[in-house]
Scaffold this motif. Structure first.
Motif, short mmCIF file in Angstrom:
data_model
loop_
_atom_site.label_atom_id
_atom_site.label_comp_id
_atom_site.label_asym_id
_atom_site.label_seq_id
_atom_site.Cartn_x
_atom_site.Cartn_y
_atom_site.Cartn_z
N LEU A 89 0.81 -1.21 0.00
CA LEU A 89 0.00 0.00 0.00
C LEU A 89 0.85 1.27 0.00
O LEU A 89 0.34 2.35 -0.31
N SER A 90 2.12 1.17 0.33
CA SER A 90 2.97 2.35 0.47
C SER A 90 3.12 3.10 -0.85
O SER A 90 3.24 2.48 -1.92
N PRO A 91 3.10 4.44 -0.83
CA PRO A 91 3.25 5.23 -2.06
C PRO A 91 4.66 5.13 -2.61
O PRO A 91 5.59 4.68 -1.94
N THR A 92 4.84 5.59 -3.83
CA THR A 92 6.11 5.43 -4.54
C THR A 92 7.27 6.12 -3.84
O THR A 92 8.37 5.59 -3.78
N GLY A 93 7.03 7.28 -3.27
CA GLY A 93 8.13 8.03 -2.67
C GLY A 93 8.47 7.65 -1.24
O GLY A 93 9.38 8.25 -0.65
N SER A 94 7.80 6.68 -0.68
CA SER A 94 8.02 6.34 0.72
C SER A 94 9.25 5.45 0.89
O SER A 94 9.78 4.88 -0.07
N CYS A 95 9.68 5.31 2.16
CA CYS A 95 10.86 4.49 2.44
C CYS A 95 10.60 3.01 2.23
O CYS A 95 11.54 2.22 2.07
N LEU A 96 9.33 2.60 2.23
CA LEU A 96 8.99 1.19 2.03
C LEU A 96 8.87 0.82 0.56
O LEU A 96 8.77 -0.37 0.23
N ALA A 97 8.86 1.83 -0.33
CA ALA A 97 8.65 1.56 -1.75
C ALA A 97 9.75 0.69 -2.35
O ALA A 97 9.50 -0.10 -3.26
N LYS A 98 10.98 0.79 -1.81
CA LYS A 98 12.09 0.01 -2.36
C LYS A 98 11.93 -1.49 -2.11
O LYS A 98 12.58 -2.31 -2.76
N PHE A 99 11.05 -1.85 -1.15
CA PHE A 99 10.82 -3.26 -0.85
C PHE A 99 9.71 -3.86 -1.71
O PHE A 99 9.47 -5.07 -1.63
N LYS A 100 9.03 -3.04 -2.48
CA LYS A 100 7.87 -3.54 -3.24
C LYS A 100 8.26 -4.63 -4.21
O LYS A 100 7.62 -5.68 -4.28
N ARG A 101 9.30 -4.39 -4.98
CA ARG A 101 9.70 -5.38 -5.98
C ARG A 101 10.19 -6.66 -5.31
O ARG A 101 9.90 -7.77 -5.77
N LYS A 102 10.90 -6.51 -4.19
CA LYS A 102 11.39 -7.69 -3.48
C LYS A 102 10.26 -8.47 -2.85
O LYS A 102 10.26 -9.70 -2.84
N SER A 103 9.26 -7.75 -2.31
CA SER A 103 8.18 -8.44 -1.61
C SER A 103 7.23 -9.15 -2.56
O SER A 103 6.42 -9.95 -2.15
N SER A 104 7.31 -8.83 -3.87
CA SER A 104 6.44 -9.52 -4.83
C SER A 104 6.91 -10.94 -5.09
O SER A 104 6.16 -11.76 -5.60
N HIS A 105 8.16 -11.25 -4.77
CA HIS A 105 8.68 -12.61 -4.93
C HIS A 105 8.36 -13.42 -3.67
O HIS A 105 8.10 -12.86 -2.61
N PRO A 106 8.39 -14.75 -3.79
CA PRO A 106 8.12 -15.57 -2.60
C PRO A 106 9.04 -15.22 -1.44
O PRO A 106 10.25 -15.09 -1.58
N ASN A 107 8.45 -15.07 -0.27
CA ASN A 107 9.21 -14.68 0.92
C ASN A 107 9.70 -15.93 1.65
O ASN A 107 9.53 -16.08 2.86
N SER A 108 10.30 -16.82 0.89
CA SER A 108 10.69 -18.12 1.44
C SER A 108 11.78 -17.98 2.50
O SER A 108 11.76 -18.69 3.51
N CYS A 109 12.74 -17.07 2.29
CA CYS A 109 13.83 -16.92 3.26
C CYS A 109 13.30 -16.46 4.60
O CYS A 109 13.71 -16.98 5.66
N CYS A 110 12.40 -15.49 4.56
CA CYS A 110 11.83 -14.98 5.81
C CYS A 110 11.01 -16.05 6.52
O CYS A 110 11.12 -16.23 7.74
N LEU A 111 10.22 -16.80 5.77
CA LEU A 111 9.40 -17.85 6.36
C LEU A 111 10.27 -18.99 6.91
O LEU A 111 9.97 -19.55 7.96
N LEU A 112 11.35 -19.31 6.20
CA LEU A 112 12.26 -20.35 6.69
C LEU A 112 12.92 -19.94 8.00
O LEU A 112 13.08 -20.75 8.92
N PHE A 113 13.29 -18.66 8.09
CA PHE A 113 13.88 -18.15 9.34
C PHE A 113 12.88 -18.23 10.49
O PHE A 113 13.22 -18.65 11.61
N LEU A 114 11.62 -17.84 10.22
CA LEU A 114 10.59 -17.90 11.25
C LEU A 114 10.33 -19.34 11.69
O LEU A 114 10.14 -19.60 12.88
#
Length: 290
Positions: A89-114
């Motif tokens: 939901l974050s707008p383009t100019g926000s600090c979270l925008a750089k994670f948008k492209r990364k978060s569109s891929h499977p978050n397998s590493c994060c889930l494996l760590f959890l």
């Protein structure tokens, strides 16, 4: 049933290679976690109120361990779902925008760590859970009719207690921050829509906004149930009430989120709702023709 349908739907989306959403893997993980969690708590309830017990130490350890592991993963997956939706939901100019492209891929590493973290932190139940002996002992805490929790050393108990509390408080704080961020964005979007469409009927909300409102509802329900579960657990410690009636109340409170959450998540899946509606009409048509 609802968790099974939700899990099957996301497996089908993966197999058919439909366009994935950033939250698909996490929602599938949440559905799997809640499905296993409800199955294990059903086995524990049957042992608590049934006539026949499990009778062996290994079954007690495995069932209770899996249940506690799923509870921890439920909190992790819910927090991750909130963070991913905030990134989406974050707008383009926000600090979270750089994670948008990364978060569109499977978050397998994060889930494996959890998974790895919760497998380790829940390991204390493999040590502390034991089959209930025939003799009464004040050193055992009731878990089910066949299983009890042994008192462990003060140092080990303190370390486990500290790790669990740091884990839970950190995730709850992250969930609260991401939810607050989404609320602020929704309020800003609502004001802009009212200003732009003051002279015309308000357009239909975009899918991202509807999904965000659903996840905020899910977060609110989770926090309420988590608070109630904490109150019930604390009252047990104060009143020293560890009987079957107390555990029945704790099971209902502690697993209410696992039972309700798939219904809330399914409400945002239009393709799933259309398929279920089609199957229902098809079944009704077959009944009438017979």
């Amino acid at each position: 049933m609802a968790n099974t349908i939700l899990l099957f739907f996301h497996i089908l989306k993966f197999l058919l290679k439909l366009r994935p959403k950033p939250t698909d893997l996490t929602v599938g993980q949440l559905a799997l976690t809640h499905l296993v969690m409800l199955l294990t708590v059903g086995a524990m309830a049957a042992d608590t109120f049934g006539s026949q017990g499990w009778g062996d130490d290994v079954t007690c350890k495995v069932v209770v361990y899996v249940y506690r592991l799923m509870r921890g993963l439920s909190l992790c997956a819910t927090c991750l779902l909130s963070v991913l939706q905030a990134i989406t939901l974050s707008p383009t100019g926000s600090c979270l925008a750089k994670f948008k492209r990364k978060s569109s891929h499977p978050n397998s590493c994060c889930l494996l760590f959890l998974w790895a973290f919760n497998v380790i932190i829940s390991g204390r139940f493999l040590i502390a859970i034991t089959a209930t002996p025939n003799v009464t002992s004040d050193s055992l805490v009731f878990v089910t009719e066949s299983c009890s929790l042994e008192h462990i050393s003060y140092l080990f108990r303190y370390i486990c207690f500290s790790l669990v509390n740091i884990h839970d408080v950190s995730l709850l704080a992250l969930m609260a921050m991401s939810s607050g961020y989404m609320v602020s964005l929704l309020c800003k979007h609502t004001r802009q829509s009212q200003y732009l469409h003051s002279t015309s009927p308000s357009p239909k909300s975009p899918p991202e906004t509807r999904a965000t409102r659903t996840i905020l509802l899910l977060m609110s329900f989770f926090l309420v149930m988590y608070f109630l579960d904490t109150v019930v657990s604390a009252s047990s410690g104060i009143l020293w009430n560890n009987g079957p009636t107390y555990h029945c109340v704790q099971m209902l409170v502690g697993n209410g989120y696992a039972a309700v959450s798939p219904l809330v998540l399914m409400s945002t899946e239009k393709r799933m709702l259309k398929y279920l509606t089609f199957m229902r009409k098809k079944d009704n048509k077959c009944l009438f023709t017979k």
